[in-house]
Design a protein around this motif. Sequence first.
Motif, PDB file in Angstrom:
ATOM      1  N   UNK A  34      24.326  46.064  46.585  1.00  0.00           N
ATOM      2  CA  UNK A  34      25.568  46.272  45.855  1.00  0.00           C
ATOM      3  C   UNK A  34      26.544  47.174  46.600  1.00  0.00           C
ATOM      4  N   UNK A  35      26.094  47.798  47.695  1.00  0.00           N
ATOM      5  CA  UNK A  35      26.979  48.673  48.470  1.00  0.00           C
ATOM      6  C   UNK A  35      28.166  47.921  49.049  1.00  0.00           C
ATOM      7  N   UNK A  36      28.023  46.625  49.228  1.00  0.00           N
ATOM      8  CA  UNK A  36      29.116  45.837  49.783  1.00  0.00           C
ATOM      9  C   UNK A  36      30.326  45.811  48.846  1.00  0.00           C
ATOM     10  N   UNK A  37      30.085  45.828  47.555  1.00  0.00           N
ATOM     11  CA  UNK A  37      31.169  45.679  46.578  1.00  0.00           C
ATOM     12  C   UNK A  37      32.181  46.825  46.622  1.00  0.00           C
ATOM     13  N   UNK A 140      44.009  34.786  36.449  1.00  0.00           N
ATOM     14  CA  UNK A 140      43.194  33.763  35.803  1.00  0.00           C
ATOM     15  C   UNK A 140      42.503  32.809  36.779  1.00  0.00           C
ATOM     16  N   UNK A 141      43.198  32.185  37.734  1.00  0.00           N
ATOM     17  CA  UNK A 141      42.491  31.256  38.637  1.00  0.00           C
ATOM     18  C   UNK A 141      41.385  31.935  39.442  1.00  0.00           C
ATOM     19  N   UNK A 142      41.651  33.155  39.911  1.00  0.00           N
ATOM     20  CA  UNK A 142      40.636  33.882  40.677  1.00  0.00           C
ATOM     21  C   UNK A 142      39.438  34.221  39.797  1.00  0.00           C
ATOM     22  N   UNK A 174      38.420  36.604  49.573  1.00  0.00           N
ATOM     23  CA  UNK A 174      39.564  36.259  48.729  1.00  0.00           C
ATOM     24  C   UNK A 174      39.389  36.579  47.248  1.00  0.00           C
ATOM     25  N   UNK A 175      38.223  36.298  46.670  1.00  0.00           N
ATOM     26  CA  UNK A 175      38.088  36.516  45.227  1.00  0.00           C
ATOM     27  C   UNK A 175      38.014  37.996  44.868  1.00  0.00           C
ATOM     28  N   UNK A 176      37.181  38.765  45.545  1.00  0.00           N
ATOM     29  CA  UNK A 176      37.015  40.164  45.163  1.00  0.00           C
ATOM     30  C   UNK A 176      38.165  41.028  45.664  1.00  0.00           C
TER      31      UNK A 176
END
Length: 315
Positions: A34-37, A140-142, A174-176
């Motif tokens: 989880x360190x990547x987040x 919303x799309x993401x 792109x998403x995060x």
Amino acid sequence: MLSATLAAPQSRFSRPTATAGWRVWLGPLRLPFLLLTPGCVLLAAAVVHWQQGALDLRRLTLALLGALAAHAAVNALNEWFDFRSGLDARTRRTPFSGGSGSLQAHPELAGYTLALALGALALTAVIGLWLLAHHGAALLPLGLLGLLLVASYTPVLVRRPWLGLLAPGLGFGPLMVVGTAVALTGHHSTAVWAAALPLLFLVSALLLLNQFPDVEADRSVGRRNLPVLYGRPAAARVYVGLLVAAYSALLLGVLLGALPKPALLGLATLPIAAYAAAVVQRWPNRIPRLLPAMVANVMLSLLTPLLMAIGLYCT
């Protein structure tokens, strides 16, 4: 282990053992991963700070919590699916692959792991809905694509080689990164997309190399990733190509003016990337030889966004 796997459906919603320690209870979340987040969220925040000079800490905290919940959900779902399929009982576990081993040691936690995954996914959705309601529809799309990716990664995407290759990078890049920036500002920007692209390639490279130890086990349960389909030497060339694409994307983002020059601090990890690429190309089929490269691979994904963020904050 196989008998425990076959018996799992009967104890699907069994409760965790009373003697299970906190490491066992939290094992399916793969906490070190989880360190990547936070690095991805920090990079998005750095872009927004560079552009606007200020941050909404409440929105940032919620975005971080939602991102952590999404990452935890995909980890726990992966643990549950791989336990049910028997995959983790066949793998040669390393610190970077083969799952946490929690369900092999405690098969009674299978139902709990599924509930944990679904709870984390629900928390992600609730936070996303709050941000959506308060900060506009650009998220919303993401958000929808992110939820779909989390839910489909292990049961669907890992059986489709190129989608499975790019899905982790898409999720953390792109998403995060873009999703966090949109949650903070309510709109997209060229800068945040430019900052997210290196992560797309780096995280895809991270997951690709982590598949190398599990080729035989993955093949036995029908997974169709690149190392399984084309062999480790060919996958090693794709790995190197992803690293080249990551640093090229960062350099291009600065040359085109989408990012300021201090973001090039992320290039400081190039020597680590060169080392990992050399090791993977030389010994793609020698898993013990690959372990130092796998360590370097993790360092690339953690340090590069952090250094980019530091550069942006110092601009």
